[in-house]
Write a protein that holds these residues in place. Structure first.
Motif, mmCIF file in Angstrom:
data_model
loop_
_atom_site.group_PDB
_atom_site.id
_atom_site.type_symbol
_atom_site.label_atom_id
_atom_site.label_comp_id
_atom_site.label_asym_id
_atom_site.label_seq_id
_atom_site.Cartn_x
_atom_site.Cartn_y
_atom_site.Cartn_z
ATOM 1 N N GLU A 136 64.628 -17.176 43.369
ATOM 2 C CA GLU A 136 64.622 -17.958 44.605
ATOM 3 C C GLU A 136 65.393 -17.233 45.697
ATOM 4 O O GLU A 136 66.421 -16.608 45.445
ATOM 5 N N GLU A 137 64.891 -17.318 46.901
ATOM 6 C CA GLU A 137 65.528 -16.707 48.060
ATOM 7 C C GLU A 137 66.071 -17.783 48.979
ATOM 8 O O GLU A 137 65.453 -18.834 49.146
ATOM 9 N N HIS A 138 67.221 -17.505 49.565
ATOM 10 C CA HIS A 138 67.813 -18.413 50.550
ATOM 11 C C HIS A 138 68.243 -17.581 51.755
ATOM 12 O O HIS A 138 69.431 -17.321 51.949
ATOM 13 N N PRO A 139 67.290 -17.113 52.556
ATOM 14 C CA PRO A 139 67.635 -16.215 53.672
ATOM 15 C C PRO A 139 68.660 -16.805 54.618
ATOM 16 O O PRO A 139 69.557 -16.104 55.093
ATOM 17 N N SER A 140 68.552 -18.080 54.925
ATOM 18 C CA SER A 140 69.476 -18.675 55.889
ATOM 19 C C SER A 140 70.899 -18.708 55.356
ATOM 20 O O SER A 140 71.857 -18.669 56.117
ATOM 21 N N LEU A 141 71.027 -18.786 54.022
ATOM 22 C CA LEU A 141 72.358 -18.835 53.435
ATOM 23 C C LEU A 141 72.919 -17.452 53.186
ATOM 24 O O LEU A 141 74.120 -17.282 53.040
ATOM 25 N N ARG A 182 77.590 -12.340 25.626
ATOM 26 C CA ARG A 182 76.291 -12.880 26.064
ATOM 27 C C ARG A 182 76.335 -13.299 27.529
ATOM 28 O O ARG A 182 75.372 -13.104 28.275
ATOM 29 N N TRP A 183 77.468 -13.845 27.943
ATOM 30 C CA TRP A 183 77.582 -14.293 29.329
ATOM 31 C C TRP A 183 77.615 -13.120 30.279
ATOM 32 O O TRP A 183 76.984 -13.146 31.338
ATOM 33 N N TRP A 184 78.356 -12.072 29.931
ATOM 34 C CA TRP A 184 78.374 -10.955 30.884
ATOM 35 C C TRP A 184 77.023 -10.242 30.935
ATOM 36 O O TRP A 184 76.661 -9.666 31.968
ATOM 37 N N GLY A 185 76.260 -10.292 29.846
ATOM 38 C CA GLY A 185 74.896 -9.761 29.919
ATOM 39 C C GLY A 185 74.036 -10.563 30.873
ATOM 40 O O GLY A 185 73.242 -9.996 31.647
ATOM 41 N N GLU A 186 74.176 -11.891 30.837
ATOM 42 C CA GLU A 186 73.439 -12.741 31.774
ATOM 43 C C GLU A 186 73.900 -12.506 33.205
ATOM 44 O O GLU A 186 73.089 -12.438 34.146
ATOM 45 N N ALA A 187 75.214 -12.365 33.395
ATOM 46 C CA ALA A 187 75.749 -12.127 34.736
ATOM 47 C C ALA A 187 75.267 -10.797 35.295
ATOM 48 O O ALA A 187 74.957 -10.686 36.492
ATOM 49 N N LEU A 188 75.186 -9.774 34.452
ATOM 50 C CA LEU A 188 74.685 -8.473 34.908
ATOM 51 C C LEU A 188 73.235 -8.583 35.354
ATOM 52 O O LEU A 188 72.838 -8.004 36.370
ATOM 53 N N LYS A 189 72.436 -9.331 34.604
ATOM 54 C CA LYS A 189 71.023 -9.508 34.988
ATOM 55 C C LYS A 189 70.912 -10.167 36.349
ATOM 56 O O LYS A 189 70.129 -9.722 37.200
ATOM 57 N N TRP A 190 71.680 -11.210 36.581
ATOM 58 C CA TRP A 190 71.632 -11.902 37.880
ATOM 59 C C TRP A 190 72.207 -11.024 38.990
ATOM 60 O O TRP A 190 71.698 -11.041 40.120
ATOM 61 N N ALA A 191 73.251 -10.283 38.707
ATOM 62 C CA ALA A 191 73.853 -9.440 39.744
ATOM 63 C C ALA A 191 72.878 -8.384 40.238
ATOM 64 O O ALA A 191 72.892 -8.014 41.418
ATOM 65 N N CYS A 192 72.023 -7.882 39.362
ATOM 66 C CA CYS A 192 71.107 -6.806 39.738
ATOM 67 C C CYS A 192 69.729 -7.312 40.160
ATOM 68 O O CYS A 192 69.036 -6.629 40.913
ATOM 69 N N ALA A 193 69.327 -8.480 39.662
ATOM 70 C CA ALA A 193 67.940 -8.909 39.872
ATOM 71 C C ALA A 193 67.796 -10.193 40.664
ATOM 72 O O ALA A 193 66.668 -10.613 40.932
ATOM 73 N N ALA A 194 68.879 -10.859 41.058
ATOM 74 C CA ALA A 194 68.768 -12.097 41.822
ATOM 75 C C ALA A 194 68.181 -11.819 43.204
ATOM 76 O O ALA A 194 68.552 -10.841 43.863
ATOM 77 N N HIS A 195 67.278 -12.684 43.644
ATOM 78 C CA HIS A 195 66.654 -12.528 44.957
ATOM 79 C C HIS A 195 67.546 -13.085 46.073
ATOM 80 O O HIS A 195 67.275 -12.847 47.239
ATOM 81 N N SER A 196 68.564 -13.811 45.712
ATOM 82 C CA SER A 196 69.506 -14.367 46.685
ATOM 83 C C SER A 196 70.773 -13.527 46.699
ATOM 84 O O SER A 196 71.371 -13.254 45.652
ATOM 85 N N ARG A 197 71.182 -13.118 47.877
ATOM 86 C CA ARG A 197 72.419 -12.331 48.010
ATOM 87 C C ARG A 197 73.619 -13.100 47.501
ATOM 88 O O ARG A 197 74.507 -12.537 46.854
ATOM 89 N N HIS A 198 73.658 -14.396 47.764
ATOM 90 C CA HIS A 198 74.813 -15.189 47.343
ATOM 91 C C HIS A 198 74.885 -15.290 45.817
ATOM 92 O O HIS A 198 75.976 -15.140 45.235
ATOM 93 N N LEU A 199 73.750 -15.528 45.166
ATOM 94 C CA LEU A 199 73.751 -15.616 43.712
ATOM 95 C C LEU A 199 74.120 -14.280 43.076
ATOM 96 O O LEU A 199 74.846 -14.236 42.074
ATOM 97 N N ALA A 200 73.650 -13.192 43.666
ATOM 98 C CA ALA A 200 74.008 -11.870 43.147
ATOM 99 C C ALA A 200 75.497 -11.605 43.310
ATOM 100 O O ALA A 200 76.157 -11.062 42.416
ATOM 101 N N SER A 201 76.039 -11.990 44.460
ATOM 102 C CA SER A 201 77.459 -11.770 44.722
ATOM 103 C C SER A 201 78.332 -12.547 43.739
ATOM 104 O O SER A 201 79.278 -12.007 43.159
ATOM 105 N N ARG A 202 78.021 -13.830 43.550
ATOM 106 C CA ARG A 202 78.789 -14.627 42.599
ATOM 107 C C ARG A 202 78.639 -14.071 41.177
ATOM 108 O O ARG A 202 79.586 -14.096 40.383
ATOM 109 N N SER A 203 77.459 -13.565 40.846
ATOM 110 C CA SER A 203 77.257 -12.997 39.511
ATOM 111 C C SER A 203 78.111 -11.750 39.311
ATOM 112 O O SER A 203 78.621 -11.514 38.204
#
Length: 767
Positions: free
Chosen positions: A91-96, A299-320
């Motif tokens: 999901e993308e949130h350009p305005s955010l 397992r959690w840091w593996g999930e966080a790495l996936k979101w940090a590199c592949a999230a379409h939202s800048r905010h979700l990637a940053s938090r990851s």
């Protein structure tokens, strides 16, 4: 079966469209009912919510359906809702995610400021155990009624005023339904615990009050069902495990839908935001609550790495990124190569938004390196190559973090090991054309002497237009010297230069037995002692001409040493740098220079010492060794300090130049011809009307006297002193040097083992 189907359809027609699609897809996923609902053909993933007054009824029915399905097939229901929740990564949130246009562009260093506070409560356990035996009727109620306290129920006026957007995504609806299912289910959630914890943490600062509240409820129920129950009803309330759990649950309930931390994003100006420390503290508390789940952190840091590199939202990637760092991950090929691929993408046509992300990726990479065992560094030669590539960047913060990464690599890699050198050179040359590279033509004897070939630099920067046109890169120290002109990077630059000097000392030390056995070693020590060795088999192939690098280090750091010692601000890092420099000078056959630096190191043992009387003597010793072979390089470094440094550094540069030109035995050779003297006078003339005018006049007088006795140059550059050494040194502008970083990174990142860029689309929010 017909009665069950009718009941489900009656419930569905009252659902919000997004809740309907998620819930019905759950039914369809495991084929409980052979009904095709027409709403599944709609493509709008962001349907508007009902007015606040109708919100209560809308999600009450949605939760009814979710609970009904979970009672029939809990595993399938939870699996499908978790699948829908994971799709939030797309999901993308350009305005955010948009960067604030008015953000200042001057990089600064800020530290983490605050951490989340918690309150311990021993009464929470009794309350939760009492609420666990809820009836079927109560389980179909809305958020507060089905949760662990009525105080979390939806206040319609509050919802209407605080919701900053009027839609929910499919993933958010799945989160809301999961928070309800978690009331009655427990062990079915355990295989998905890392995904649910990550998603709930990411949504704890959502712009939607409803989503924030449901994310907190999901966390509470997971903590209760999978952690507090693990302790058993007879758990010792005075134990640390119980106290951590109860305080965390109480803190989540007390928020009542308020964000757990401020919604903010790291930037080039402010890479260390306060909320990141709060996220880290929260994540570590959650992990401690599940201490019995030994592989949860991994397992959690593996999930966080996936979101940090592949999230379409800048905010979700940053938090990851922040969650990933908080979990203290260990470096792996996947995480290392993913970070380097992300950096390569950020530096293509870098703008401020891309640089914001690049800084965050570098911070994550630095955290990864802090957890690695030194012996495992040799498994990741790409780290040193990446640092060398990124040193071309024109951004101060990128340079600072890159030098920190390079320092870690130099302190943990023994470059005197031929296997490590071979790995670095092989990886750097993996994408280079196969035709043999023409050897560098010998330069004119009287200017620099013949230089050893920097094979690694040629592999990384060969045929990149900006590098070939802008500079002559002959050693790694050239890319580090610019860091001495920024207060944020001066100390780390000194540490890196000291680490390079230590590598030179170690290399020469290991080569000493070979030299005694008759190996070819330069007897004059005025050119690189490794020139006669095969290319690629010496330290020069990795770091460039070792003696020239040492000369540049000495000349560039003399003003800094003078300033820090005169001001009484010298630290242990500076003392360590001086000692490393002394050992390197001893190793290359400059014993008198080594003795002079050891004397300075001894003087630095007194933290109150401000004596700089050693400076003229040290300048004289260095000048007699470096001139005439490296005279032009030395003069350029001193002149650059006068041109670019602050006033105190300019004063130190003028003092050193005066001491240099007053050395009677100094042989300038062709380093200071007529064109050079004219440019030199042009540099000093603006100082005549300033507080440094007296010093400038003394230097000009000494230079004229020495220049009159200098040997005539055989050939002079038209523009004088600056042409031969004109490599890029700006670190406060956005220019082509950042593109050079990306191009050189691309040469080896795609060839790294384990890097499947098709399987992971890195940073999709960067177009």
């Amino acid at each position: 079966c017909r009665r069950t189907t009718r009941r489900v359809n009656v419930v569905f027609v009252r659902l919000n469209l997004a809740a309907l699609k998620v819930a019905w897809a759950t039914v369809d996923a495991w084929c409980l009912f052979g009904v095709v609902f027409p709403f599944t053909l709609l493509h709008n993933p962001f349907p508007p919510l009902a007015p606040p007054a109708a919100e209560l009824t809308t999600f009450r029915t949605g939760k009814q359906a979710a609970l009904f399905l979970a009672r029939i097939a809990p595993r399938q229901t939870i699996e499908h809702l978790t699948y829908e929740l994971e799709k939030q990564i797309e999901e993308e949130h350009p305005s955010l995610d948009a960067r604030t246009p008015s953000t200042p562009q001057t990089p600064k260093i800020l530290e983490y400021q605050s951490t989340i506070s918690s309150q311990k409560s021993e009464a929470m356990d009794q309350y939760l155990w009492r609420k666990s035996g809820r009836s079927e009727a109560s389980s179909t109620s809305f958020a507060g009624e089905s949760g662990v306290g009525r105080h979390t129920s939806l206040d319609e006026k509050k919802a209407g005023s605080e919701n900053s957007r009027v839609y929910l995504t499919r993933a958010e609806v799945a989160l809301i339904l999961l928070s309800e299912v978690a009331i009655e289910q427990d062990e079915e959630f355990r295989p998905h615990l890392h995904v649910l914890l990550h998603a709930a943490t990411l949504n704890s600062d959502s712009s939607s009050l409803l989503v924030r509240r449901e994310a907190a409820r999901l966390l509470v129920f997971l903590l209760y069902s999978l952690a507090l129950k693990h302790l058993g009803p007879g758990a010792d309330r005075r134990s640390g495990e119980y106290a951590t759990l109860s305080s965390l649950i109480e803190a989540l309930q007390a928020k009542d839908g308020e964000p757990l931390w401020q919604r903010e994003r790291p930037t080039l100006v402010n890479p260390f935001i306060p909320s990141a420390a709060m996220v880290a503290s929260f994540v570590n508390k959650v992990v401690r609550c599940f201490h019995f789940d030994t592989d949860l952190r991994e397992r959690w840091w593996g999930e966080a790495l996936k979101w940090a590199c592949a999230a379409h939202s800048r905010h979700l990637a940053s938090r990851s990124h922040q969650i990933f760092c908080a979990l203290r991950p260990t470096l792996s090929s996947l995480s290392c190569n993913a970070m380097l691929a992300a950096l390569q993408k950020c530096m293509i046509n870098a703008d401020l938004q891309k640089l914001d992300t690049a800084v965050e990726v570098l911070c994550t990479l630095k955290e990864l390196l802090s957890n690695i065992e030194p012996a495992k560094f040799l498994l990741y030669p790409q780290l040193l190559l990446a640092a060398v590539s990124l040193l071309n960047s024109s951004v101060v913060k990128i340079g600072e973090l890159t030098m920190a990464v390079l320092l870690e690599a130099l302190q943990n890699l023994d470059l005197s090991d031929s296997f490590i050198r071979g790995s670095l050179l092989a990886l750097s040359a993996c994408s280079r054309p196969q035709e043999p590279v023409q050897a560098r033509e010998p330069v004119q004897a009287g200017t620099r002497g013949q230089l050893a070939r920097w094979e690694l630099g040629e592999n990384l920067f060969h045929d990149l237009g900006e590098a070939d046109e802008a500079c002559q890169l002959v050693c790694l120290q050239q890319l580090i010297i610019k860091g001495l002109f920024q207060p944020n990077t001066e100390i780390v630059a000194l540490k890196v230069l000291g680490a390079l000097a230590a590598q030179v000392a170690a290399e020469e030390e290991s080569a000493a037995p070979l030299a005694s056995a008759g190996e070819c070693v330069s007897s004059t020590h005025l050119c690189d002692s490794s020139i006669c060795s095969p290319v690629g088999d010496t330290l020069s192939a990795v770091l460039g001409d070792t003696l020239l690098g040492l000369v540049l280090t000495i000349a560039a750091t003399l003003p800094s040493l003078h300033v820090h010692i005169a001001a009484g601000t010298h630290t242990a890092d500076i003392s360590c740098f001086v000692e490393s420099l002394a050992l390197a000078c001893e190793a290359v056959g400059w014993p008198e220079v080594a003795c002079a630096y050891m004397a300075v190191a001894q003087a630095l043992q007194d933290p109150t010492s401000r004596d700089v009387s050693w400076a003229p003597a040290l300048v004289r010793i260095v000048a007699l060794r470096a001139f005439p072979a490296h005279g032009r390089w030395v003069l350029q470094r001193f002149v650059e300090t006068v041109e670019r440094g602050s006033e105190e550094y300019q004063a130190a540069g003028l003092l050193i130049l005066r001491a240099l030109f007053e050395v009677e035995e100094l042989d300038l050779g062709s380093s200071f011809g007529e064109a050079d003297q004219a440019r030199f006078a042009g540099v000093l003339s603006p100082f005549i009307c300033t507080s440094l005018g007296c010093w400038a006049l003394h230097v000009m007088k000494a230079a004229v006297n020495k220049g009159a006795r200098a040997a005539p140059a055989q050939q002079q550059d038209q523009d004088g002193l600056g042409v031969v050494l004109g490599w890029p040194h700006s670190i406060d502008e956005l220019g082509t040097s950042n593109k050079l970083c990306s191009q050189s990174l691309e040469r080896f990142v795609t060839a790294c083992a384990g890097m499947d860029r098709n399987a992971m689309q890195v940073l999709p929010f960067i177009k």
